[in-house]
Scaffold this motif. Structure first.
Motif, PDB file in Angstrom:
ATOM      1  N   LEU A   1       0.826  -1.198   0.000  1.00 16.01           N
ATOM      2  CA  LEU A   1       0.000   0.000   0.000  1.00 16.01           C
ATOM      3  C   LEU A   1       0.867   1.258   0.000  1.00 16.01           C
ATOM      4  O   LEU A   1       0.581   2.228  -0.712  1.00 16.01           O
ATOM      5  CB  LEU A   1      -0.926   0.005   1.217  1.00 16.01           C
ATOM      6  CG  LEU A   1      -1.771   1.259   1.436  1.00 16.01           C
ATOM      7  CD1 LEU A   1      -2.683   1.518   0.242  1.00 16.01           C
ATOM      8  CD2 LEU A   1      -2.588   1.126   2.712  1.00 16.01           C
ATOM      9  N   LYS A   2       1.947   1.244   0.775  1.00 11.89           N
ATOM     10  CA  LYS A   2       2.839   2.405   0.792  1.00 11.89           C
ATOM     11  C   LYS A   2       3.428   2.653  -0.591  1.00 11.89           C
ATOM     12  O   LYS A   2       3.551   3.804  -1.029  1.00 11.89           O
ATOM     13  CB  LYS A   2       3.956   2.204   1.817  1.00 11.89           C
ATOM     14  CG  LYS A   2       4.959   3.362   1.840  1.00 11.89           C
ATOM     15  CD  LYS A   2       6.056   3.150   2.855  1.00 11.89           C
ATOM     16  CE  LYS A   2       5.566   3.478   4.244  1.00 11.89           C
ATOM     17  NZ  LYS A   2       6.707   3.520   5.223  1.00 11.89           N
ATOM     18  N   SER A   3       3.795   1.591  -1.313  1.00 10.99           N
ATOM     19  CA  SER A   3       4.362   1.768  -2.650  1.00 10.99           C
ATOM     20  C   SER A   3       3.327   2.352  -3.607  1.00 10.99           C
ATOM     21  O   SER A   3       3.660   3.167  -4.476  1.00 10.99           O
ATOM     22  CB  SER A   3       4.892   0.432  -3.177  1.00 10.99           C
ATOM     23  OG  SER A   3       3.839  -0.460  -3.484  1.00 10.99           O
ATOM     24  N   VAL A   4       2.065   1.952  -3.449  1.00  7.93           N
ATOM     25  CA  VAL A   4       1.001   2.514  -4.286  1.00  7.93           C
ATOM     26  C   VAL A   4       0.847   4.012  -4.003  1.00  7.93           C
ATOM     27  O   VAL A   4       0.756   4.836  -4.929  1.00  7.93           O
ATOM     28  CB  VAL A   4      -0.328   1.779  -4.031  1.00  7.93           C
ATOM     29  CG1 VAL A   4      -1.484   2.488  -4.736  1.00  7.93           C
ATOM     30  CG2 VAL A   4      -0.239   0.334  -4.496  1.00  7.93           C
ATOM     31  N   ARG A   5       0.832   4.368  -2.734  1.00  2.38           N
ATOM     32  CA  ARG A   5       0.671   5.781  -2.369  1.00  2.38           C
ATOM     33  C   ARG A   5       1.865   6.607  -2.818  1.00  2.38           C
ATOM     34  O   ARG A   5       1.708   7.766  -3.229  1.00  2.38           O
ATOM     35  CB  ARG A   5       0.462   5.891  -0.865  1.00  2.38           C
ATOM     36  CG  ARG A   5      -0.909   5.395  -0.416  1.00  2.38           C
ATOM     37  CD  ARG A   5      -1.027   5.333   1.081  1.00  2.38           C
ATOM     38  NE  ARG A   5      -2.408   5.031   1.486  1.00  2.38           N
ATOM     39  CZ  ARG A   5      -2.758   4.654   2.706  1.00  2.38           C
ATOM     40  NH1 ARG A   5      -1.832   4.515   3.651  1.00  2.38           N
ATOM     41  NH2 ARG A   5      -4.024   4.399   2.991  1.00  2.38           N
ATOM     42  N   LEU A   6       3.063   6.031  -2.762  1.00  3.29           N
ATOM     43  CA  LEU A   6       4.246   6.745  -3.228  1.00  3.29           C
ATOM     44  C   LEU A   6       4.132   7.014  -4.733  1.00  3.29           C
ATOM     45  O   LEU A   6       4.466   8.113  -5.208  1.00  3.29           O
ATOM     46  CB  LEU A   6       5.486   5.905  -2.920  1.00  3.29           C
ATOM     47  CG  LEU A   6       6.838   6.618  -2.838  1.00  3.29           C
ATOM     48  CD1 LEU A   6       6.814   7.684  -1.751  1.00  3.29           C
ATOM     49  CD2 LEU A   6       7.938   5.605  -2.555  1.00  3.29           C
ATOM     50  N   ALA A   7       3.648   6.036  -5.479  1.00  3.08           N
ATOM     51  CA  ALA A   7       3.463   6.218  -6.919  1.00  3.08           C
ATOM     52  C   ALA A   7       2.411   7.276  -7.214  1.00  3.08           C
ATOM     53  O   ALA A   7       2.553   8.069  -8.162  1.00  3.08           O
ATOM     54  CB  ALA A   7       3.071   4.885  -7.567  1.00  3.08           C
TER      55      ALA A   7
ATOM     56  N   SER B   1      10.823  12.141   1.581  1.00  2.34           N
ATOM     57  CA  SER B   1      11.797  12.534   0.565  1.00  2.34           C
ATOM     58  C   SER B   1      12.812  11.425   0.322  1.00  2.34           C
ATOM     59  O   SER B   1      13.182  11.151  -0.837  1.00  2.34           O
ATOM     60  CB  SER B   1      12.511  13.819   1.002  1.00  2.34           C
ATOM     61  OG  SER B   1      11.608  14.903   1.037  1.00  2.34           O
ATOM     62  N   ALA B   2      13.263  10.771   1.416  1.00  2.00           N
ATOM     63  CA  ALA B   2      14.253   9.704   1.262  1.00  2.00           C
ATOM     64  C   ALA B   2      13.668   8.514   0.502  1.00  2.00           C
ATOM     65  O   ALA B   2      14.317   7.959  -0.399  1.00  2.00           O
ATOM     66  CB  ALA B   2      14.742   9.267   2.644  1.00  2.00           C
ATOM     67  N   GLU B   3      12.447   8.115   0.848  1.00  2.00           N
ATOM     68  CA  GLU B   3      11.813   6.984   0.165  1.00  2.00           C
ATOM     69  C   GLU B   3      11.504   7.335  -1.288  1.00  2.00           C
ATOM     70  O   GLU B   3      11.631   6.492  -2.180  1.00  2.00           O
ATOM     71  CB  GLU B   3      10.544   6.580   0.910  1.00  2.00           C
ATOM     72  CG  GLU B   3      10.816   5.991   2.289  1.00  2.00           C
ATOM     73  CD  GLU B   3       9.539   5.652   3.029  1.00  2.00           C
ATOM     74  OE1 GLU B   3       8.456   6.074   2.579  1.00  2.00           O
ATOM     75  OE2 GLU B   3       9.624   4.960   4.055  1.00  2.00           O
ATOM     76  N   TYR B   4      11.101   8.571  -1.510  1.00  4.50           N
ATOM     77  CA  TYR B   4      10.790   9.026  -2.863  1.00  4.50           C
ATOM     78  C   TYR B   4      12.046   8.977  -3.738  1.00  4.50           C
ATOM     79  O   TYR B   4      12.018   8.470  -4.876  1.00  4.50           O
ATOM     80  CB  TYR B   4      10.235  10.447  -2.803  1.00  4.50           C
ATOM     81  CG  TYR B   4       9.675  10.967  -4.110  1.00  4.50           C
ATOM     82  CD1 TYR B   4       8.316  10.922  -4.363  1.00  4.50           C
ATOM     83  CD2 TYR B   4      10.508  11.509  -5.079  1.00  4.50           C
ATOM     84  CE1 TYR B   4       7.799  11.414  -5.551  1.00  4.50           C
ATOM     85  CE2 TYR B   4      10.007  11.995  -6.271  1.00  4.50           C
ATOM     86  CZ  TYR B   4       8.646  11.941  -6.501  1.00  4.50           C
ATOM     87  OH  TYR B   4       8.141  12.429  -7.685  1.00  4.50           O
ATOM     88  N   ARG B   5      13.160   9.509  -3.235  1.00  2.29           N
ATOM     89  CA  ARG B   5      14.400   9.512  -4.004  1.00  2.29           C
ATOM     90  C   ARG B   5      14.872   8.086  -4.283  1.00  2.29           C
ATOM     91  O   ARG B   5      15.346   7.778  -5.375  1.00  2.29           O
ATOM     92  CB  ARG B   5      15.484  10.291  -3.262  1.00  2.29           C
ATOM     93  CG  ARG B   5      16.803  10.363  -4.020  1.00  2.29           C
ATOM     94  CD  ARG B   5      17.870  11.083  -3.219  1.00  2.29           C
ATOM     95  NE  ARG B   5      17.624  12.498  -3.141  1.00  2.29           N
ATOM     96  CZ  ARG B   5      17.988  13.378  -4.073  1.00  2.29           C
ATOM     97  NH1 ARG B   5      18.602  12.944  -5.180  1.00  2.29           N
ATOM     98  NH2 ARG B   5      17.748  14.654  -3.927  1.00  2.29           N
ATOM     99  N   ARG B   6      14.724   7.219  -3.285  1.00  7.54           N
ATOM    100  CA  ARG B   6      15.133   5.827  -3.470  1.00  7.54           C
ATOM    101  C   ARG B   6      14.306   5.147  -4.559  1.00  7.54           C
ATOM    102  O   ARG B   6      14.807   4.329  -5.327  1.00  7.54           O
ATOM    103  CB  ARG B   6      14.982   5.091  -2.133  1.00  7.54           C
ATOM    104  CG  ARG B   6      15.589   3.704  -2.125  1.00  7.54           C
ATOM    105  CD  ARG B   6      15.855   3.204  -0.716  1.00  7.54           C
ATOM    106  NE  ARG B   6      14.713   3.378   0.159  1.00  7.54           N
ATOM    107  CZ  ARG B   6      14.710   4.180   1.226  1.00  7.54           C
ATOM    108  NH1 ARG B   6      15.794   4.895   1.527  1.00  7.54           N
ATOM    109  NH2 ARG B   6      13.644   4.283   1.988  1.00  7.54           N
ATOM    110  N   GLU B   7      13.032   5.521  -4.661  1.00  8.57           N
ATOM    111  CA  GLU B   7      12.136   4.886  -5.624  1.00  8.57           C
ATOM    112  C   GLU B   7      12.260   5.490  -7.020  1.00  8.57           C
ATOM    113  O   GLU B   7      12.237   4.772  -8.025  1.00  8.57           O
ATOM    114  CB  GLU B   7      10.686   5.005  -5.144  1.00  8.57           C
ATOM    115  CG  GLU B   7       9.648   4.363  -6.040  1.00  8.57           C
ATOM    116  CD  GLU B   7       9.713   2.843  -6.019  1.00  8.57           C
ATOM    117  OE1 GLU B   7       9.180   2.225  -6.954  1.00  8.57           O
ATOM    118  OE2 GLU B   7      10.292   2.275  -5.068  1.00  8.57           O
TER     119      GLU B   7
END
Length: 322
Positions: A266-272, A303-309
């Motif tokens: 779910l977190k990956s979906v929301r990040l997208a 921001s860190a998770e976004y940059r990593r993705e």
């Protein structure tokens, strides 16, 4: 009184106070030793699922005998004066800053002394017990009780204290609890996690888990639900219901077929979704507003998770969109 918490009741009439507070809490008996010093003041902020309350009864000693709350759980602490809780043969005398957890299923005898003002977090019982089941890995929500005679752990109390400070100083005054339901759900779960760490809770449930082989079709149902409801405050029990599985079987199925957990998916979906919004953002849109809308309350971590993705920071993507 904290900014963002509005006064709902201010009266010197004990009968009026009892009648009006029964609507917010539960039916109770109110006993006042000095009517001349009595003044009931009650302030609230937040939402029905997670709220911040202040309650005082003036300079005298006020006793309150309540029936079980049934629909909510309270985490209370005096900010001044002394507060005493008694239930089932145990008693706690609390000094300013010292918290106590009051469950939905116990009848409490409460005493306000020395001009006590009580700060309380109010959590809806359904959301509390559902989050507790998710965090502890139980297959279904249970009736949870906090035995008054058992002292809480310092580690858990520190966690609850930190979330309380965030609620009182930031989330309630800013309106974040009402404007960002995903953040509200995350903060509620942080409170519950702290309570489970702090208190030796007693759980009672008659609902067994389910096991057995799980087909990929069940996982596809869960994924379809997550994709369609990503903007909502989703619980593990909601995903399990969509997949027609128990929460435990759902977790096992995701590990086997997807290689992650439902909540991480779910977190990956929301990040997208956040990434898609930032790429086409118009003037006035901020990284913070997008992050909060998709349930990311910690902007540094977002921001860190976004940059990593995605290989770039969210602010870089936002600037490129303009």
């Amino acid at each position: 009184m904290s900014t963002g918490v509005g006064i709902r009741i201010d009266t010197r009439d004990p009968d009026e106070a009892r009648f009006r507070l029964a609507d917010t809490y539960s039916p109770h008996i109110l006993t006042v030793d000095d009517r001349s010093g009595f003044r009931a003041r009650h302030g609230t902020g937040g939402t029905a699922e997670l709220g911040v309350h202040y309650l005082s009864y003036g300079t005298g000693t006020t006793l309150l005998d309540a029936v079980p709350f049934e629909d909510f759980v309270l985490v209370s602490r005096p900010v001044r004066g002394r507060f005493t809780v008694r239930a089932e043969g145990a008693e706690r005398l609390l000094s300013p800053g010292e918290p106590v957890a009051l469950d939905s299923h116990t009848a409490y005898h409460l005493r306000w002394q020395d001009d006590c003002t009580l700060l309380t977090l109010r959590l809806a019982r359904k959301e509390f017990e559902t989050a507790a089941a998710e965090i502890s890995g139980r297959p279904a929500p249970a009736r949870l009780r906090f035995p008054l005679g058992r002292r809480p752990s310092p580690t858990g109390l520190t966690a609850v204290d930190q979330v309380t400070r965030f609620l009182v100083r930031d989330a309630v005054p800013s309106g974040l609890l009402t404007s960002a339901p995903l953040i509200r759900g995350q903060v509620l779960r942080l409170v519950v996690a702290g309570l489970l760490e702090a208190y030796d809770v007693v759980a009672r449930t008659d609902e067994p888990g389910s096991g057995g082989a799980v087909s990929p079709a069940a996982v596809r149902r869960a994924i379809a639900y997550l994709e369609g409801a990503a903007a909502e405050d989703i619980r593990i029990t909601d995903i399990a219901a969509a997949a027609r599985l128990s929460p435990r079987a759902l977790q096992e199925a995701f590990r086997k077929h997807v290689g992650t957990t439902p909540m991480r998916y779910l977190k990956s979906v929301r990040l997208a979704r956040a990434h898609a919004e930032l790429r086409v953002a118009e003037e006035g849109v901020t990284v913070a507003s997008v992050a909060y809308r998709w349930g990311f309350g910690n902007l540094g971590r977002f921001s860190a998770e976004y940059r990593r993705e995605f290989g770039r920071s969210p602010s870089e993507v936002l600037r490129a969109a303009r």
